[in-house]
Enzyme design. Structure first.
Site, PDB file in Angstrom:
ATOM      1  N   SER A 148       2.679   3.119  11.190  1.00 18.34           N
ATOM      2  CA  SER A 148       3.626   3.310  10.091  1.00 18.34           C
ATOM      3  C   SER A 148       4.456   2.047   9.858  1.00 18.34           C
ATOM      4  O   SER A 148       3.911   1.016   9.493  1.00 18.34           O
ATOM      5  CB  SER A 148       4.501   4.539  10.363  1.00 18.34           C
ATOM      6  OG  SER A 148       5.022   5.035   9.153  1.00 18.34           O
ATOM      7  N   LYS A 200      24.875  17.540  -4.099  1.00 18.33           N
ATOM      8  CA  LYS A 200      25.714  16.874  -3.104  1.00 18.33           C
ATOM      9  C   LYS A 200      25.364  17.291  -1.679  1.00 18.33           C
ATOM     10  O   LYS A 200      25.504  16.503  -0.741  1.00 18.33           O
ATOM     11  CB  LYS A 200      27.198  17.151  -3.389  1.00 18.33           C
ATOM     12  CG  LYS A 200      28.155  16.400  -2.483  1.00 18.33           C
ATOM     13  CD  LYS A 200      27.938  14.900  -2.596  1.00 18.33           C
ATOM     14  CE  LYS A 200      28.893  14.133  -1.687  1.00 18.33           C
ATOM     15  NZ  LYS A 200      28.578  12.702  -1.670  1.00 18.33           N
TER      16      LYS A 200
END
Length: 336
Positions: A148, A200
């Site tokens: 990765s 949020k």
């Protein structure tokens, strides 16, 4: 004066001395001696180096190492770290190479499952900058794992070496969070959230994710994935279509990576170094690596690690001190 008062004074004095001594030690531990010394005497050197192979100092090969999760933890775990990856230290090494025109080649040793998208991107961009501005070769030697983000930072190299058993690949992006809303409901736990907008508290584990939130996050992940694919395509001279055929998160060993075009050659770090020297007429060059400063922080770190004993306890404490609770995108294979 009574004996009790003498004892009380002695205790107070001892506490004062201990407190002052601890304060001084902490201040000393926070100092960057090398930086202060360099600043005071206008010296250019930033870090000490160890010479691995003596040779012509006008032609140097820098050996860099990325060992561990590529993540910027700041200074919070500095007293507990021991030989693990330090992002700021590594970025400073790259800056040093960019400015040091005696360095004619770089060998990057990668042993990492990857890490943060931001940190991996910073390393990649700095390596590309070094190659562009300094026009020097960068070779990579993969350790037991370069997956990765570990592959992300390896991709721009001129030549990549890996062992047959190296775990690499895992090209993709992951973002994870916990949903404990059903568990909370089972035990009668309620959460009160006051927020300024519908997103949020995105990925808040106290409630299920909405379809709109999932799409928003998936778009972000896809955007980072697209950059990863382009990085591999640019570095390996492949088309993005070719990269996407193997960029589905799969891992592969070194032999498979060679067949897939992600690795150039099977070999160890010594093979990569010899190839770098031969390919770029650097036989006889001085080979060196950076070493961290032997400051008070290192001494405290060594003592704390000794007192903690086993690595399990140390890793648990380090994780508690450095883990940010907010989910984040990662170029990472394995546990975060």
């Amino acid at each position: 004066m009574t004996a009790k008062r003498w004892i009380a004074l002695a205790i107070a004095a001892a506490l004062f001395v201990v407190s002052t001594f601890a304060s001084v030690l902490w201040s000393v531990a926070k100092l960057d001696f090398k930086k202060e010394f360099t600043s005071a005497f206008n010296m250019n050197a930033t870090y000490d180096t160890d010479i691995i192979k003596t040779g012509n100092p006008a032609n140097k090969i820098a050996v860099l190492t990325v060992n561990g999760t590529i993540q910027d933890t700041g200074e919070s775990a500095s007293l507990l770290s021991s030989g693990t990856y330090n992002h700021q230290f590594f970025m400073n090494q790259l800056d040093e190479i960019l400015d040091n025109h005696q360095v004619k080649g770089v060998l990057l040793k990668v042993n990492s499952p990857g890490g943060g998208t931001n940190e991996s991107k910073q390393i990649y961009e700095k390596i590309v900058q070094i190659k562009k501005e300094r026009k020097i070769p960068v070779y990579v030697s993969m350790g037991s794992m370069a997956a990765s983000g570990g592959y992300y930072i390896s991709a721009p190299a001129d030549k990549i070496f890996a062992d047959e058993e190296t775990i690499t690949g895992s090209i993709g992006v992951i973002m994870q969070g916990l949903d404990y809303s059903k568990l909370a409901k089972k035990y009668g736990i309620e959460f009160n959230t006051i927020k300024t907008g519908p997103y949020k508290d995105i990925m808040n584990g106290s409630r299920e994710m909405t379809d709109a939130e999932r799409k928003l996050l998936q778009d972000m992940v896809n955007d980072s994935y697209g950059r990863f694919v382009k990085v591999v395509a640019d570095g390996r001279g492949m088309s993005q279509k070719e990269v996407k055929k193997i960029a589905d998160g799969r891992i592969m060993n070194g032999s498979q990576a060679v067949k897939a075009g992600l690795v150039d050659q099977i070999g160890y770090s010594e093979d990569a170094l010899q190839s770098l020297m031969k390919d770029h007429h650097l036989v006889g060059a001085e080979v060196y690596e950076y070493k961290s400063l032997d400051d008070w922080t290192s001494l405290f770190s060594s003592k704390i690690n000794t007192l903690l004993g086993g690595s399990t306890e140390k890793e648990a404490i380090t994780k508690l001190l450095t883990k940010n609770g907010a989910p984040r995108m990662m170029y990472l294979y394995g546990e975060e």
